[in-house]
Design an enzyme around this catalytic site. Sequence first.
Site, PDB file in Angstrom:
ATOM      1  N   ALA A  25       0.823  -1.210   0.000  1.00  0.00           N
ATOM      2  CA  ALA A  25       0.000   0.000   0.000  1.00  0.00           C
ATOM      3  C   ALA A  25       0.855   1.257   0.000  1.00  0.00           C
ATOM      4  CB  ALA A  25      -0.959  -0.026   1.203  1.00  0.00           C
ATOM      5  N   CYS A  26       1.164   1.780   1.181  1.00  0.00           N
ATOM      6  CA  CYS A  26       1.795   3.097   1.266  1.00  0.00           C
ATOM      7  C   CYS A  26       3.148   3.170   0.571  1.00  0.00           C
ATOM      8  CB  CYS A  26       1.909   3.503   2.731  1.00  0.00           C
ATOM      9  SG  CYS A  26       0.298   3.574   3.553  1.00  0.00           S
ATOM     10  N   VAL A  27       3.916   2.083   0.610  1.00  0.00           N
ATOM     11  CA  VAL A  27       5.215   2.088  -0.074  1.00  0.00           C
ATOM     12  C   VAL A  27       5.013   2.113  -1.584  1.00  0.00           C
ATOM     13  CG1 VAL A  27       7.312   0.757  -0.538  1.00  0.00           C
ATOM     14  CG2 VAL A  27       6.459   0.972   1.806  1.00  0.00           C
TER      15      VAL A  27
END
Length: 206
Positions: A114-116
């Site tokens: 997700a965030c990466v």
Amino acid sequence: MNTPLLDPTNCALVLVDQQAGLAFGVGSDDRQTILNNSIALAKTAGVFSLPIVASTSATKVYSGPMMPAIQRAIPNVVAIDRRSMNAWEDDAARSAIVGTGRKRLLVSGMLTEACVSFLALSAASDGYEVFVVGDACGGLTPQGHEYALRRMQSAGIQVTSWLQVLLELQRDWTRRDTYDGARAIVEEFGGGYGIGLAYSRDMIKV
């Protein structure tokens, strides 16, 4: 001489959601290993004077602050809190990254799926050369972590390790200004290679 290798003058470190609340869900590798690798990477950025941007999310409702061990490695870095899962879609986080003036980004964080990956894919689409430090990222599952890395690679993002980053930045052990700091990180976090460096120092007096 032009070289594709990382250089302390051309890259910045971006830490995304290195928070305990997210680490609880990591199953791609041993959590302590990922934490140690992330600390080593953060210390490496400090030794080589790389600009560091840290961003966190949902600090008050779930994820908590940046993990204390990482914060201790970069005591002067204040994390930028945000709502969006994608740090590139947050004005403050994106502005901080752009403000470093560096076009090569080293990315570490959670979750890989997700965030990466959202940050990495978005920054790459905007013309940045992105290197995801895979062993300093945590995914929900080994498969999810691997699939996210593959997707990023297919978009031209490069995957590396924290130790390769350190060795690439150092490149020559006669570079005395960073020698002691880089060597200390390898000795503490570099496993057998670090044991060998400590041995050479103590026994062979190198």
